[in-house]
Motif scaffolding. Sequence first.
Motif, PDB file in Angstrom:
ATOM      1  N   LEU A   1      51.521  29.179 -92.831  1.00  0.00           N
ATOM      2  CA  LEU A   1      52.717  29.554 -92.370  1.00  0.00           C
ATOM      3  C   LEU A   1      53.664  30.577 -92.594  1.00  0.00           C
ATOM      4  O   LEU A   1      54.550  30.601 -92.216  1.00  0.00           O
ATOM      5  N   LEU A   2      53.816  30.968 -93.727  1.00  0.00           N
ATOM      6  CA  LEU A   2      54.687  32.393 -93.909  1.00  0.00           C
ATOM      7  C   LEU A   2      54.454  33.108 -93.492  1.00  0.00           C
ATOM      8  O   LEU A   2      55.109  34.045 -92.651  1.00  0.00           O
ATOM      9  N   ALA A   3      52.792  33.700 -93.492  1.00  0.00           N
ATOM     10  CA  ALA A   3      52.195  34.818 -92.358  1.00  0.00           C
ATOM     11  C   ALA A   3      52.471  35.038 -90.989  1.00  0.00           C
ATOM     12  O   ALA A   3      53.345  35.592 -90.900  1.00  0.00           O
ATOM     13  N   LEU A   4      53.292  33.258 -90.465  1.00  0.00           N
ATOM     14  CA  LEU A   4      53.091  33.449 -89.016  1.00  0.00           C
ATOM     15  C   LEU A   4      54.344  33.960 -89.128  1.00  0.00           C
ATOM     16  O   LEU A   4      54.742  34.280 -87.944  1.00  0.00           O
ATOM     17  N   GLN A   5      55.356  33.675 -89.926  1.00  0.00           N
ATOM     18  CA  GLN A   5      56.486  34.564 -89.794  1.00  0.00           C
ATOM     19  C   GLN A   5      56.405  36.075 -89.858  1.00  0.00           C
ATOM     20  O   GLN A   5      57.433  35.881 -88.711  1.00  0.00           O
ATOM     21  N   LEU A   6      55.466  36.312 -89.671  1.00  0.00           N
ATOM     22  CA  LEU A   6      55.847  38.183 -90.369  1.00  0.00           C
ATOM     23  C   LEU A   6      54.444  38.037 -87.850  1.00  0.00           C
ATOM     24  O   LEU A   6      55.530  38.223 -87.446  1.00  0.00           O
ATOM     25  N   THR A   7      53.806  37.661 -87.934  1.00  0.00           N
ATOM     26  CA  THR A   7      53.260  37.376 -87.281  1.00  0.00           C
ATOM     27  C   THR A   7      54.079  37.056 -85.537  1.00  0.00           C
ATOM     28  O   THR A   7      53.081  37.687 -84.977  1.00  0.00           O
ATOM     29  N   ARG A   8      54.071  36.107 -86.116  1.00  0.00           N
ATOM     30  CA  ARG A   8      54.823  35.630 -84.749  1.00  0.00           C
ATOM     31  C   ARG A   8      55.529  36.312 -84.098  1.00  0.00           C
ATOM     32  O   ARG A   8      56.122  37.012 -83.126  1.00  0.00           O
TER      33      ARG A   8
ATOM     34  N   THR B   1      63.722  32.338 -87.701  1.00  0.00           N
ATOM     35  CA  THR B   1      64.068  33.754 -86.466  1.00  0.00           C
ATOM     36  C   THR B   1      62.861  33.368 -85.904  1.00  0.00           C
ATOM     37  O   THR B   1      62.602  33.596 -84.853  1.00  0.00           O
ATOM     38  N   SER B   2      61.662  33.921 -86.786  1.00  0.00           N
ATOM     39  CA  SER B   2      60.043  33.661 -85.996  1.00  0.00           C
ATOM     40  C   SER B   2      60.350  33.121 -85.024  1.00  0.00           C
ATOM     41  O   SER B   2      59.721  33.531 -83.590  1.00  0.00           O
ATOM     42  N   ALA B   3      60.299  31.806 -85.672  1.00  0.00           N
ATOM     43  CA  ALA B   3      59.786  30.636 -84.540  1.00  0.00           C
ATOM     44  C   ALA B   3      60.861  30.648 -82.598  1.00  0.00           C
ATOM     45  O   ALA B   3      60.114  30.789 -81.700  1.00  0.00           O
ATOM     46  N   ALA B   4      61.751  30.986 -82.940  1.00  0.00           N
ATOM     47  CA  ALA B   4      62.851  31.276 -81.965  1.00  0.00           C
ATOM     48  C   ALA B   4      62.360  32.515 -81.370  1.00  0.00           C
ATOM     49  O   ALA B   4      62.613  32.626 -79.640  1.00  0.00           O
ATOM     50  N   ALA B   5      62.357  33.847 -81.904  1.00  0.00           N
ATOM     51  CA  ALA B   5      61.755  34.909 -81.518  1.00  0.00           C
ATOM     52  C   ALA B   5      60.392  34.765 -80.584  1.00  0.00           C
ATOM     53  O   ALA B   5      60.483  35.410 -79.406  1.00  0.00           O
TER      54      ALA B   5
ATOM     55  N   THR C   1      65.612  42.755 -71.219  1.00  0.00           N
ATOM     56  CA  THR C   1      67.070  43.822 -72.768  1.00  0.00           C
ATOM     57  C   THR C   1      67.351  42.457 -73.293  1.00  0.00           C
ATOM     58  O   THR C   1      67.396  42.388 -74.659  1.00  0.00           O
ATOM     59  N   ALA C   2      67.095  41.550 -73.213  1.00  0.00           N
ATOM     60  CA  ALA C   2      67.201  39.900 -74.260  1.00  0.00           C
ATOM     61  C   ALA C   2      66.679  39.879 -75.496  1.00  0.00           C
ATOM     62  O   ALA C   2      66.473  39.527 -76.392  1.00  0.00           O
ATOM     63  N   THR C   3      64.973  40.113 -74.383  1.00  0.00           N
ATOM     64  CA  THR C   3      64.230  40.297 -75.133  1.00  0.00           C
ATOM     65  C   THR C   3      64.177  40.912 -76.206  1.00  0.00           C
ATOM     66  O   THR C   3      63.514  40.917 -77.580  1.00  0.00           O
ATOM     67  N   GLU C   4      63.921  42.061 -75.770  1.00  0.00           N
ATOM     68  CA  GLU C   4      64.667  42.956 -76.849  1.00  0.00           C
ATOM     69  C   GLU C   4      64.930  43.834 -77.867  1.00  0.00           C
ATOM     70  O   GLU C   4      64.824  43.699 -79.234  1.00  0.00           O
ATOM     71  N   ALA C   5      66.055  42.643 -77.756  1.00  0.00           N
ATOM     72  CA  ALA C   5      67.445  42.279 -78.439  1.00  0.00           C
ATOM     73  C   ALA C   5      66.874  41.347 -79.733  1.00  0.00           C
ATOM     74  O   ALA C   5      67.241  41.429 -80.462  1.00  0.00           O
ATOM     75  N   THR C   6      66.313  40.010 -78.920  1.00  0.00           N
ATOM     76  CA  THR C   6      65.911  39.239 -80.465  1.00  0.00           C
ATOM     77  C   THR C   6      64.490  40.366 -80.798  1.00  0.00           C
ATOM     78  O   THR C   6      64.644  39.983 -82.436  1.00  0.00           O
ATOM     79  N   ALA C   7      63.984  40.859 -80.018  1.00  0.00           N
ATOM     80  CA  ALA C   7      62.334  40.629 -80.961  1.00  0.00           C
ATOM     81  C   ALA C   7      63.654  41.890 -82.335  1.00  0.00           C
ATOM     82  O   ALA C   7      62.290  42.142 -83.052  1.00  0.00           O
TER      83      ALA C   7
END
Length: 585
Positions: free
Chosen positions: A237-244, A317-321, A294-300
Amino acid sequence: MTATRTGAGIAAALDEALGPLDETARRSVELDENDQFPADFCARLDGLGLSAYYVPTEWGGALSDHEEMIRLWRIVARRDISALTAHAKTYLGVAPIWIAGNPEQARATADAVMSGSPVAWALSEPEHGADLLSGSVTATAEPDGYRVDGVKWPINNATRSSHVTLLARTGQEGSGRGQSLFLVDKSALPSGTWRTLPKVLTHGIRGIDISGIEFDSALLPADALLGPEGSGLETVLLALQLTRTMCTAISLGAGEHALRLAARFVGARIIQKRPLAERPFPASVLARSAGLLTATEATALVAARSIHSLTAEMSVTSAAAKALAPTLVDATLGELAELLGARSFLSDVYEYGAFQKVWRDHQIVAVFDGSTPVNRAAVVQQFPKLVRGFATGTVDAAGLAEAVSVGGPVRPVDRGALTMVSRQGCSVVQALPALVESIGSRPAPTGLADQAVALGAMADYLHSQMADVAPAARPAMAAYELAAAYELCYAGAACLHLWATGASEHAAEPLWQDGLWVRAALRALLARLAAVLRVPLPVAAPGDDRLDGALARLIVDAATTGAPVTPFGAPAPRTFQQGKDSRER
């Protein structure tokens, strides 16, 4: 491409080395039609050193900046999602090792990855899918290690990988401490104790290795265990915060590729002596698509930088993005397909059938590393802290300033600061009220202050609704809809933060003039927010009626010349040659 070059320079070097977009797109479509693995493309990525960016600098790699890696992945994805999915899976497979592995495991893994060895991440099972608590693959303790039994499927690179990061049950079924992680070297397993399962036929990403692996009393040494026994689920679950967060780059590349294809078509297609791009409907679709991309880019970008500076907030943050990016890009692809008509389905008429491939390929991104409902559930579980943080205006000011300074330096990642639940909420959204007030108190492009106020009002209403959601193991559907609205608020806040930070620096760039990109993005986001929350659409801001024509002209020009189609995007080195079909009268 070398580790000594930074930021956009590395991305530009990769882009140049990969060559013209039309050549790679044509080849990727050919491979896709024959279900062939993009081996040559992946070998080129190995040769260019992309694998080094999957390994942190402390272990001899080149990964020190996740914004940089978003840009690199986007460069590859805008050519071929299949190739990126096949190659980048190694990063997903090794992310848990940088979190839970000991120095010896990390060093050995780093050496393997940088030598070009693919690593798979074996989480899914035939009967349990993403329900990791119910996993039935077992790792039974033996005097000299563990005996593994069971099937992992479907798994990306299960057959082609040299190593597998494996989640297996070592304790009580259904227990949060019942699963452990193991790093499996397939070459070291006793013969006859494991086998790979056949490749699965897929609708998109047809050529890549989606297969499985079955263990039958396979013996692992004791040092294959990653972290303490029973800590596997938490590490995942912690690693998913990076990979997501990194998965958002796939959507960025797909959306850019599709937008360029559609914009070139409507710019060159002449009906009754007039380009389609000059007509109201095509122009509105191009402008809305550019705004959502553009909104996707800003989020990413903000999410990727938050890995470094707002690390303890990454559970939100990772889950929302991850939920937002494929949702917005899937919607964009659907609208762009309408502009192309039959050409969006055909494989040999317009641009080698590149659009139909990217459209099919991208549909799987929403499932990667936890589906959209899974990610929204992760946000729902944190509603109480998000509501409290928004009400009190709790913000990590220094971390936020760094997160929204795109292109600037980042602090080293403290992976030990990753947490299962964010204790202070989400600074990007919680700073929104103050940001709206700041924008209203200074000169701003026509209509932007009105849009900011509308976004702030939507955010206030959203958090009042979130406050009424009672904690539950299985939230009601309405809670998932509120999570979807939260993603949109995050994207809107990210856009405003990036505009406020970068407007002066980028003032001369066409997409930044008169706040064009941020106004288009906010207009599109506010419309989606109103629909999700079932509230009236905000009154059009001054100047909204002039956005479509201005932005559509810029996008068509950028698609033709290779200029960036988003405010933080990269130029395209060379684009498709305009074919006979696109010039037909």
